[in-house]
Enzyme design. Structure first.
Site, PDB file in Angstrom:
ATOM      1  N   THR A   1       0.814  -1.228   0.000  1.00  0.00           N
ATOM      2  CA  THR A   1       0.000   0.000   0.000  1.00  0.00           C
ATOM      3  C   THR A   1       0.843   1.272   0.000  1.00  0.00           C
ATOM      4  OG1 THR A   1      -1.531  -1.274   1.335  1.00  0.00           O
ATOM      5  CG2 THR A   1      -1.898   1.077   1.271  1.00  0.00           C
TER       6      THR A   1
ATOM      7  N   LYS B   1       5.192   4.527  18.362  1.00  0.00           N
ATOM      8  CA  LYS B   1       5.274   5.874  17.793  1.00  0.00           C
ATOM      9  C   LYS B   1       5.760   6.857  18.852  1.00  0.00           C
ATOM     10  CE  LYS B   1       1.613   4.852  14.481  1.00  0.00           C
ATOM     11  NZ  LYS B   1       0.165   4.696  14.342  1.00  0.00           N
TER      12      LYS B   1
END
Ligand code: HSE
Length: 335
Positions: A13, A206
């Site tokens: 993707t 993250k």
């Protein structure tokens, strides 16, 4: 005009988003960088899977990674496969072969970021990773460059689109956690194993990367205390609303008198706070610094083109550095 040959590793993707932007915006990229970025090789396991995609004449599929790593004409490797084993070997191999690397691989960065940045620096090449955190939101460069003159005191982020989508649906439509998780999976927001999303692990990775840059320390995923959203029910959400709060899964890194605190947990935030209005699969990050006071960035934290946009910005930055003979200037962020 200088031509710089690059190789894409993986063609999923994000790689296809990157490929499309490099094709569609080729002229703009050339004008802005003064460099012709040419995709030379695309490393995939099975090229037949992509027979519907027309490659430019300059590009070919390869199935042996050595065709990239041992090709001296390739100056930049763009790792978009994900994972932390083979991907790490490839990134390591590329850096050691003095190739610049752009990656969107958050898991790899959260686990081995300091080591890989050291390696890049020692080999005089760039390692860029804007797309590894919060997809299309330009937070890495913002922290590294735009906010570099600040002492950052706090970072608060909605760093996971899947959980924000789930909590928004539960709050606005009164749906149950299970029903919405299924929808998030069907829409492709969730990681292959949604545990990483709903248990807060994705947000913790993250946070580790962003806190490392903001606070100039070696921070790893294991340093973050994590609680996910699996035990939140519609009653909790209703209760919060009555008192003027929304529940959001937050990643918070904060300087305290006892040191740095690093947490991911579902929190009640006042509906008047800017983060409370971040709905659906959107992400946002709120940064406090001693110069800026507050800054908030908002946008798409995942997706083919948004994440591809961050990858392309790194490719452009590295391409400029290669053309000026200035790679390897970005020092590791910790000291
Ligand atoms: N599964 C992640 C999310 C994708 O929901 O935010 C981007 O890391």
């Amino acid at each position: 005009m200088t031509t710089i040959k690059i190789a894409l590793l993986g063609f999923g993707t994000v790689a296809q988003g990157t490929f499309n932007l490099l094709q569609d915006n080729a002229e703009l990229i050339r004008n802005r960088t003064g460099v012709n970025v040419e995709i030379s090789k695309i490393f995939v396991r099975n090229p037949n899977k992509y027979s519907h995609i027309t490659l430019p004449e300059t590009a070919q599929y390869v199935t042996d990674i050595d065709e990239v790593l041992k090709d001296d004409s390739i100056q930049m490797v763009v790792e978009l496969m994900g994972g932390t084993t083979f991907a790490k070997d490839c990134v390591e191999g590329a850096l050691k072969a003095k190739k610049n690397v752009v990656t969107a691989n958050k898991d790899l960065l959260a686990e081995s970021g300091p080591y890989l940045l050291d390696l890049a620096s020692k080999n005089g090449v760039d390692l860029r990773f804007e797309a590894s955190v919060l997809g299309g939101i330009p937070i890495i460069r913002t922290l590294y460059e735009s906010l570099a003159g600040n002492r950052i005191t706090e970072l608060i982020g909605i760093m996971n689109g899947t959980t924000n989508f789930i909590l928004t649906k539960m709050s606005e439509e009164g749906l149950s956690y299970q029903d919405v998780l299924k929808e998030a999976q069907d829409l492709g927001y969730a990681e292959a194993d949604p545990t990483a999303d709903v248990e807060g692990l994705d947000a913790a990775r993250k946070l580790a990367i962003l806190a490392s840059i903001s606070f100039n320390r070696r921070i790893f995923f294991e340093d973050v205390s994590v609680e996910g959203i699996t035990s939140i029910d519609t009653e909790d959400i209703k209760f919060g609303k009555e008192f003027g709060y929304n529940i959001k899964l937050l990643g918070i890194a904060k300087e305290t008198s006892q040191g740095l605190s690093l947490n991911v947990y579902p929190a009640f935030i006042p509906t008047t706070h800017p983060l409370a209005s971040v709905r659906g699969s959107y992400n946002a990050i709120y940064v406090k610094g001693n110069g800026i006071d507050d800054v908030m960035l908002y946008g798409r934290g995942a997706g083919s083109l948004p994440t591809g946009s961050s990858v392309v910005s790194d490719i452009m930055e590295v391409a400029k550095n290669v053309s000026y003979n200035e790679t390897g200037r970005l020092k590791p962020f910790y000291y």
